[in-house]
Scaffold this motif. Structure first.
Motif, PDB file in Angstrom:
ATOM      1  N   LEU A   4       1.016  -3.402  -4.152  1.00  0.00           N
ATOM      2  CA  LEU A   4       1.317  -4.080  -2.691  1.00  0.00           C
ATOM      3  C   LEU A   4       0.110  -3.440  -1.719  1.00  0.00           C
ATOM      4  O   LEU A   4      -0.368  -2.635  -2.467  1.00  0.00           O
ATOM      5  N   CYS A  22      -0.358  -6.762   4.563  1.00  0.00           N
ATOM      6  CA  CYS A  22       0.487  -6.303   3.462  1.00  0.00           C
ATOM      7  C   CYS A  22       0.659  -7.165   2.497  1.00  0.00           C
ATOM      8  O   CYS A  22       1.775  -8.602   2.481  1.00  0.00           O
ATOM      9  N   THR A  24       1.780  -8.860  -1.742  1.00  0.00           N
ATOM     10  CA  THR A  24       3.093  -8.135  -2.742  1.00  0.00           C
ATOM     11  C   THR A  24       3.176  -9.247  -3.904  1.00  0.00           C
ATOM     12  O   THR A  24       3.240  -9.861  -3.358  1.00  0.00           O
ATOM     13  N   MET A  34      10.989  -6.672   3.691  1.00  0.00           N
ATOM     14  CA  MET A  34       9.624  -6.287   3.511  1.00  0.00           C
ATOM     15  C   MET A  34       9.936  -5.606   4.706  1.00  0.00           C
ATOM     16  O   MET A  34      10.167  -5.962   5.977  1.00  0.00           O
ATOM     17  N   THR A  97       8.441  -2.370  -0.060  1.00  0.00           N
ATOM     18  CA  THR A  97       9.016  -4.422  -0.496  1.00  0.00           C
ATOM     19  C   THR A  97      10.670  -3.743  -1.422  1.00  0.00           C
ATOM     20  O   THR A  97      10.361  -3.039  -1.973  1.00  0.00           O
ATOM     21  N   TYR A 104       9.328  -0.861  -3.605  1.00  0.00           N
ATOM     22  CA  TYR A 104       8.417  -0.411  -3.882  1.00  0.00           C
ATOM     23  C   TYR A 104       6.919  -0.227  -2.845  1.00  0.00           C
ATOM     24  O   TYR A 104       8.038  -0.753  -1.661  1.00  0.00           O
TER      25      TYR A 104
END
Length: 115
Positions: A4, A22, A24, A34, A97, A104
């Motif tokens: 990310l 952001c 990913t 997200m 995420t 993550y």
């Protein structure tokens, strides 16, 4: 390994605006939600806003009406538009995420609001 990459933090005066982004590397087919979290000094990390696979959104009460989360699935990108910023919004903001397999985090981006 899912990565990310966040951008958009900075220093602004109270009442100003910032937009965080952001990106990913997770497959869009594996993404459940997200979102953005933040952690101020001496405080626990808290959810700011999240957007689910079906597009539904949720916000912390403290940011409702001021922040907007959005997503571009094609680019695996989530945005956080922050308006009417307050000194209490100062924190490190983390992108998150959630996939069907794991959770993550980004490296965090500092947002500082001066009074």
């Amino acid at each position: 390994q899912v990565q990310l990459v966040e951008s958009g933090g900075g220093l602004v005066q109270a009442g100003g605006s910032l937009t965080l982004s952001c990106v990913t590397s997770a497959s869009i087919f594996s993404i459940k939600t997200m979102g953005w979290y933040r952690q101020a000094p001496g405080k626990q990390r808290e959810l700011v806003a999240a957007i689910a696979r079906d597009g539904s959104t949720s916000y912390a009460d403290s940011v409702k009406g001021r922040f907007t989360i959005s997503r571009t699935n094609a680019k695996n990108t989530v945005y956080l538009q922050m308006n009417s910023l307050k000194p209490e919004d100062t924190a490190v903001y983390y992108c998150n995420t959630q996939t069907w397999y794991d959770d993550y985090w980004g490296q965090g981006t500092q947002v500082t609001i001066s009074s």
